[in-house]
Design an enzyme around this catalytic site. Structure first.
Site, PDB file in Angstrom:
ATOM      1  N   HIS A  49       0.826  -1.209   0.000  1.00 58.87           N
ATOM      2  CA  HIS A  49       0.000   0.000   0.000  1.00 58.87           C
ATOM      3  C   HIS A  49       0.861   1.261   0.000  1.00 58.87           C
ATOM      4  O   HIS A  49       0.551   2.236  -0.681  1.00 58.87           O
ATOM      5  CB  HIS A  49      -0.894  -0.033   1.238  1.00 58.87           C
ATOM      6  CG  HIS A  49      -1.942   1.027   1.261  1.00 58.87           C
ATOM      7  ND1 HIS A  49      -3.153   0.890   0.631  1.00 58.87           N
ATOM      8  CD2 HIS A  49      -1.956   2.249   1.852  1.00 58.87           C
ATOM      9  CE1 HIS A  49      -3.868   1.970   0.826  1.00 58.87           C
ATOM     10  NE2 HIS A  49      -3.179   2.813   1.560  1.00 58.87           N
ATOM     11  N   SER A  94      -8.683   4.213  -2.532  1.00 62.25           N
ATOM     12  CA  SER A  94      -9.536   3.081  -2.158  1.00 62.25           C
ATOM     13  C   SER A  94      -9.586   2.906  -0.655  1.00 62.25           C
ATOM     14  O   SER A  94      -8.638   3.247   0.058  1.00 62.25           O
ATOM     15  CB  SER A  94      -8.976   1.807  -2.779  1.00 62.25           C
ATOM     16  OG  SER A  94      -7.695   1.548  -2.249  1.00 62.25           O
ATOM     17  N   HIS A  95     -10.682   2.379  -0.178  1.00 60.26           N
ATOM     18  CA  HIS A  95     -10.770   1.891   1.200  1.00 60.26           C
ATOM     19  C   HIS A  95     -11.529   0.572   1.180  1.00 60.26           C
ATOM     20  O   HIS A  95     -12.527   0.386   1.871  1.00 60.26           O
ATOM     21  CB  HIS A  95     -11.444   2.929   2.104  1.00 60.26           C
ATOM     22  CG  HIS A  95     -10.627   3.236   3.313  1.00 60.26           C
ATOM     23  ND1 HIS A  95     -11.163   3.589   4.516  1.00 60.26           N
ATOM     24  CD2 HIS A  95      -9.290   3.219   3.501  1.00 60.26           C
ATOM     25  CE1 HIS A  95     -10.183   3.791   5.393  1.00 60.26           C
ATOM     26  NE2 HIS A  95      -9.049   3.578   4.810  1.00 60.26           N
ATOM     27  N   ASN A  96     -11.030  -0.352   0.343  1.00 56.13           N
ATOM     28  CA  ASN A  96     -11.763  -1.581   0.052  1.00 56.13           C
ATOM     29  C   ASN A  96     -11.809  -2.543   1.227  1.00 56.13           C
ATOM     30  O   ASN A  96     -12.873  -2.974   1.646  1.00 56.13           O
ATOM     31  CB  ASN A  96     -11.124  -2.300  -1.135  1.00 56.13           C
ATOM     32  CG  ASN A  96     -11.018  -1.406  -2.353  1.00 56.13           C
ATOM     33  OD1 ASN A  96     -11.783  -0.466  -2.492  1.00 56.13           O
ATOM     34  ND2 ASN A  96     -10.072  -1.688  -3.227  1.00 56.13           N
ATOM     35  N   ASP A 117      -6.370  14.541   2.030  1.00 58.35           N
ATOM     36  CA  ASP A 117      -5.327  14.643   0.996  1.00 58.35           C
ATOM     37  C   ASP A 117      -5.484  15.945   0.211  1.00 58.35           C
ATOM     38  O   ASP A 117      -4.499  16.556  -0.193  1.00 58.35           O
ATOM     39  CB  ASP A 117      -5.427  13.465   0.021  1.00 58.35           C
ATOM     40  CG  ASP A 117      -4.754  12.215   0.575  1.00 58.35           C
ATOM     41  OD1 ASP A 117      -3.835  12.354   1.397  1.00 58.35           O
ATOM     42  OD2 ASP A 117      -5.156  11.104   0.177  1.00 58.35           O
ATOM     43  N   GLN A 314      -7.669   8.806  12.874  1.00 62.32           N
ATOM     44  CA  GLN A 314      -7.998   9.726  11.783  1.00 62.32           C
ATOM     45  C   GLN A 314      -7.865  11.190  12.202  1.00 62.32           C
ATOM     46  O   GLN A 314      -7.664  11.499  13.371  1.00 62.32           O
ATOM     47  CB  GLN A 314      -9.424   9.450  11.332  1.00 62.32           C
ATOM     48  CG  GLN A 314      -9.609   8.038  10.798  1.00 62.32           C
ATOM     49  CD  GLN A 314      -8.961   7.866   9.450  1.00 62.32           C
ATOM     50  OE1 GLN A 314      -9.408   8.408   8.456  1.00 62.32           O
ATOM     51  NE2 GLN A 314      -7.872   7.120   9.397  1.00 62.32           N
ATOM     52  N   ASP A 493      -6.437   8.015 -10.969  1.00 67.48           N
ATOM     53  CA  ASP A 493      -6.820   6.614 -11.154  1.00 67.48           C
ATOM     54  C   ASP A 493      -6.717   5.855  -9.848  1.00 67.48           C
ATOM     55  O   ASP A 493      -5.967   6.210  -8.962  1.00 67.48           O
ATOM     56  CB  ASP A 493      -5.981   5.933 -12.245  1.00 67.48           C
ATOM     57  CG  ASP A 493      -4.497   5.920 -11.905  1.00 67.48           C
ATOM     58  OD1 ASP A 493      -4.111   6.430 -10.848  1.00 67.48           O
ATOM     59  OD2 ASP A 493      -3.718   5.408 -12.731  1.00 67.48           O
ATOM     60  N   ASN A 531      -3.890   5.872  -6.924  1.00 69.60           N
ATOM     61  CA  ASN A 531      -3.736   4.965  -5.809  1.00 69.60           C
ATOM     62  C   ASN A 531      -3.807   3.559  -6.384  1.00 69.60           C
ATOM     63  O   ASN A 531      -4.535   3.316  -7.340  1.00 69.60           O
ATOM     64  CB  ASN A 531      -4.889   5.248  -4.817  1.00 69.60           C
ATOM     65  CG  ASN A 531      -5.047   4.202  -3.748  1.00 69.60           C
ATOM     66  OD1 ASN A 531      -6.075   3.548  -3.653  1.00 69.60           O
ATOM     67  ND2 ASN A 531      -4.047   4.025  -2.932  1.00 69.60           N
ATOM     68  N   SER A 533      -4.469  -0.427  -5.375  1.00 69.63           N
ATOM     69  CA  SER A 533      -4.968  -1.346  -4.359  1.00 69.63           C
ATOM     70  C   SER A 533      -4.866  -2.759  -4.906  1.00 69.63           C
ATOM     71  O   SER A 533      -5.629  -3.145  -5.790  1.00 69.63           O
ATOM     72  CB  SER A 533      -6.424  -0.987  -4.029  1.00 69.63           C
ATOM     73  OG  SER A 533      -6.973  -1.956  -3.157  1.00 69.63           O
TER      74      SER A 533
END
Lengths: 735, 231
Positions: A49, A94-96, A117, A314, A493, A531, A533
């Site tokens: 990551h 992503s936060h999959n 960001d 966070q 992307d 990013n 993933s």
């Protein structure tokens, strides 16, 4: 009392996701066995990551430059010049994995992270978008995941106060065990007031801002770099918890602080928290960083250096401040009720030194933490080419009118109103085009300039032919921006793939990137942020390759933006672009005929540009009353969407030289439908001919029904009922 | 007309309110920690948002802000106070308006365009509308389900203090057109003296033909008009 760290054993190394050869690399680099804290730092910096170790090599080949690009990949977000001294700052991420484990918080913190960001760079966020992929609707977890993810995205964006203006949601059994939550944020800054992560000056204070540090999210990035087995739920403690209220305060405090001139460098604490942000600031500025963790504001007592360095709590920021302005800076944060602590300083040693409770817990070479990360040229094999499916060879199982009615009530083509009405898409009062159109359009300030925004990808094309699918994802984003009249400018992307250690998965990745690169070059559409993933895999099966494309375009006057709704009866309906009736990998073939087969529709990039530039000119010249691109579901679905949006029917006719089901449902690319008044229609047809753009009249608007010639007329109200009904019915239905 | 828009931590539609107010005179942001309103304030606006994250009950913490004493004094003098969305929630928590705002009956946050019926036009806030006019205004809330005990509802209705009701495009008040389950489809209410208005919908987002329409403008021109008449 000094705490006892566990000894570094091969098992401990393995549990940190480091392979034996990677551990050997650490030993060679530092010439000794790392401490427990140092092992944690390496695992955070060298996981997939954070290090992009499998993807870096291939990402380098993407086009990232253009005269309007201010900042390409490598910073918190990409930045483009949009004229008038303004810049657009944007990124998708992503936060999959977290969203599968805990959908509400996973999705919420995905939104929080991407917003951070953007405002880290000095931009005020003006819009959010997302791209979601869920498993099959009948999978027992899907309903719960949809509800949780949507509520989580809404809760964060709504409270933070940014409109969520667009998105794309689809379902496929390939995501049953590994959903995708890709969030995109867009902000606006002065072009000459962008803030970067690069630290400068020796002995400058490093300041910690925002929320306190807790034990949440430890090893989140490492978790996100592994594939899922059956025990995914057991990893719930690695998911962070979001606090949009604090993030809103952090936004206001950061922007206020930036105006004081006190900020030398700034980096948000995202994946791998304090470690990654501090190392990045130092390494980019060729400086060492020394941190004293006793000064870190903690939410819990007794946190170790290891935990503080790897926490992904966070709503936190790290800054290098001008020491002259420290008092002024602190006053801003006190006003907003946020923590402000000097936790270290920049040094000239090029070392990353961590002190805690009177001990040096880590002392590592800062540049090598990033630069010396493993870089893999993983073996890859191309996906086998699939044969073209001829429309004439497919026997239509239903009449075309029935097929259209069926398609509009499928999970992928139905209205996503149930989702987007849970997002505040109107706040800030600039949403010119709200969800449901080709691209969202937002006005900037009091206008007239605006941005067009979209997220797109067609994973079934990417799986069938990665190169063609990568090309199509970019082309579709470009087309959607064009269809509202905007000039497409740049891309972010979000590359979601399975396990890169498998050559066929790595082949999908390499293939898609090849296609993306080709399309971005041909369409003048550089990639400025992104990013990756990987390891999106559950129980050994990878997801369909899903390179999400977030597109940004600029429109000089938002009052000219085109909408897809048919506006009135009596307009000519023109089809722009070539139609041969390409049914391979179409939704018609999948959802009406029950076959996922064939080569996906190819994209001729020169035709794409020619057709799109022509449509944009028509829009900006005010010659068209409605515009829609043709994508999933083909021409008939696009016509139905235009009719439903405007409450105006249409009568249309297929030509004799294409099989009718291919004409109505083929997913041939680079096409648009435009409606124009009868007096403009001949002129438009003539202009198309001069421009070398295929354009034919297929019918006219009017009446209460959509009529495909030779088929039963379908009342627009009936279409709408089916279109609007599927998703709320699905959510409401008990299993 | 001089307006003061109170900024609480977590407010997020203060800019939208300022934009709607600006054409009618000076409008400034006032930090919740202040003790006084700016001299000469005609209208106080409590904007939409999620003050204090809505973490206790919506509006409950903001109602204890230092500035609220000055807002009460302003209202007691007969000054105009407008609470929109979270501002409405703050006003009921603070006691300037009766009742409570509960979670939407459908349990989801909901953002969409919604028809409202203007119930009376003799108050300072709605004189630019026609009585019974159907207007189309955005809603964006998770907790807009207005409730109160039956005596309070009877009193509100008896005194004609319902400002706006949710309805369909034809002006019919139906359960299908009620987005959040509010009793009697109440979208906004007045104080006894009709100088305090709390409403869930967002007229400040409907001031522009390019962005959804202009049906919200009437509220702001009404308020501004009440001052030009007085002068």
């Amino acid at each position: 009392m000094p705490r006892q760290d566990p000894p570094v054993t091969p098992e401990l190394v393995a549990s940190h996701g480091l392979k034996p050869d990677e551990y050997q690399r650490i030993l060679d680099l530092i010439g000794r066995v790392p401490s427990f804290t140092e092992l944690g730092i390496f695992s955070a910096m060298w996981n997939e990551h954070c290090s992009y170790k499998s993807s870096r090599l291939h990402l380098r080949a993407l086009p990232t430059k253009a005269p309007w690009v201010i900042q390409g990949p490598g910073e918190n977000a990409g930045v483009i010049d949009i004229g008038d001294g303004e810049a657009c700052v944007f990124k998708m991420e992503s936060h999959n994995h977290p969203s599968y484990i805990e959908p509400f918080q996973g999705a919420a913190t995905g939104v929080g992270g991407i917003l951070r960001d953007v405002f880290t760079m000095g931009a005020r966020p003006v819009a959010c978008l997302n791209l979601l992929r869920f498993g099959a609707p009948e999978h027992p977890k899907t309903r719960h995941l949809v509800s949780g993810v949507v509520a989580g995205i809404g809760s964060y964006g709504n409270s933070f106060g940014v409109p969520t203006v667009g998105g794309a949601t689809a379902f496929h059994t390939g995501y049953d065990g590994n959903i995708l939550v890709n969030a995109m944020a867009v902000g606006i800054a002065r072009a000459d007031e962008i803030f970067y992560a690069k630290a400068t000056g020796i002995g400058n204070p490093i300041v910690y801002l925002g929320s306190k540090t807790g034990r949440d999210g430890i090893h989140g990035a490492t978790m996100a770099s592994a594939s899922f087995e059956e025990d995914a739920e057991a990893k719930r403690p690695t998911v962070q918890v979001g606090d949009p209220f604090t993030e809103k305060l952090l936004l206001e405090a950061c922007l206020e602080l930036m105006r004081t001139g006190a900020v030398i460098a700034i980096q948000d604490m995202g994946a791998a928290g304090l470690t990654s942000s501090a190392v990045e600031m130092g390494a980019k500025g060729d400086l060492g960083i020394e941190l004293d963790l006793d000064a870190v504001p903690c939410r819990e007592t007794g946190m170790s250096a290891y935990e503080m360095l790897l926490s992904e709590s966070q709503e936190r920021m790290l800054m290098v401040l001008d020491p002259q302005k420290e008092i002024e800076a602190k006053a801003v944060f006190v006003k907003w009720g946020l923590d402000f602590a000097v936790i270290g300083k920049t040094t000239d040693t090029l070392r990353f030194v961590i002190k805690h409770e009177g001990e040096v817990k880590a002392d590592l070479p800062i540049k090598q933490l990033g630069d010396a990360a493993p870089l893999y040229d993983r073996p890859h094999v191309a996906s086998p080419a699939l044969e073209k499916v001829e429309a004439a060879a497919i026997e239509p199982p239903l009449s075309n009118a029935e097929a259209l009615k069926l398609l509009l009530a499928t999970p992928d083509l139905c209205s996503k109103r149930w989702i987007y009405e849970q997002y505040d898409h109107l706040i800030l009062g600039n949403s010119v085009e709200t969800p449901g159109g080709d691209a969202a359009v937002i006005r900037l300030g009091d206008g007239p300039k605006g941005l067009a925004l979209t997220t797109d990808v067609t994973p079934r094309y990417c799986e069938a032919d990665p190169v063609a699918g990568g090309r199509q994802a970019v082309a579709e984003a470009w087309r959607n921006l064009t269809a509202v009249g905007a000039l497409p400018r740049a891309v972010t992307d979000n590359l979601n793939f399975g396990n890169p250690e498998k050559p066929e998965i790595m082949g999908q990745f390499v293939g898609c990137l090849t296609g993306i690169g080709q399309a971005c070059r041909a369409l003048d559409f550089p990639i400025v942020s992104g990013n990756v993933s990987l390891y999106n895999e559950s129980s050994g099966k990878g997801i369909p390759p899903t390179p999400s494309i977030g597109g940004v375009g600029v429109i000089a006057d938002v009052s000219l933006a085109a909408k897809l709704a048919f506006r009135r009866a009596g307009d000519a309906i023109l089809l722009i672009g070539d139609t041969e009736g390409w049914l391979g990998q179409s939704l018609y073939l999948r959802d009406v005929c029950g076959r996922e087969a064939g080569a996906p529709p190819p994209v001729d990039l020169a035709a794409e540009k020619r057709n799109g530039d022509f449509v944009r000119e028509l829009i900006l010249a005010g010659l068209v009353s409605a515009v829609h691109d043709i994508s999933d579901g083909g021409l008939a679905v696009a016509l139905a969407e235009m009719a439903m949006a405007g409450g105006v029917g249409a009568s249309v006719e297929a030509p004799a030289n294409v099989p009718a089901h291919g004409f109505w449902f083929g997913e041939d690319q680079s096409r648009y439908i435009v409606a124009t008044s009868p007096e403009h229609a001949l002129g438009v047809l003539a202009a198309a001919q001069r421009a070398g753009v295929p354009c034919r009249r297929i019918g006219e608007t009017g009446g209460a029904a959509l009529t495909l010639k030779g088929e039963a007329a379908i009342l627009v109200g009936d279409l709408s009922a089916r279109f609007e009904g599927w998703l709320p019915d699905y959510i409401a239905a008990a299993l | 007309m001089k307006s003061a828009v109170i900024l609480f931590p977590g407010s997020n539609r203060e800019g939208d309110a300022i934009r709607a107010l600006k054409p009618h005179g000076p409008a400034e942001i006032v930090w919740h920690g202040e003790a006084d309103l700016p001299r000469g304030t005609d209208l106080v606006v409590l904007p939409g948002g999620f003050s204090y994250g809505d973490y206790l009950r919506c509006g409950a913490i903001a109602a204890h802000s230092p500035i609220m004493a000055a807002v009460r004094a302003h209202a007691e003098r007969g000054g105009l106070v407008l609470g929109i969305c979270n501002g409405f929630q703050i006003l009921v928590e603070f006691g300037l308006l009766p009742g409570v705002l509960m979670r939407n009956a459908g349990l989801h946050f909901i953002c969409r365009m919604q028809h409202l019926r203007v119930e009376r036009t003799d108050a300072a806030f709605a004189s630019a509308y026609e009585k019974g006019q159907i207007i189309r205004i955005a809603i964006a809330h998770g907790e807009g389900n207005y409730a109160a005990d039956s005596q309070t509802i009877a009193r509100l209705e008896g005194e004609g203090r319902v400002a706006f009701r949710y309805c369909d495009a034809a002006g019919e008040v139906t359960s299908a057109a009620n987005p959040n389950g509010s009793i009697n489809a109440i979208a906004g209410i007045y104080s006894e003296r009709f100088n305090v208005l709390g409403m869930m919908p967002h007229p400040e987002n409907l001031i522009d033909p390019l962005v959804g329409g202009t049906d919200g403008r009437g509220l702001f021109t009404s308020i501004a008009g009440s001052f030009t008449v007085a002068v």
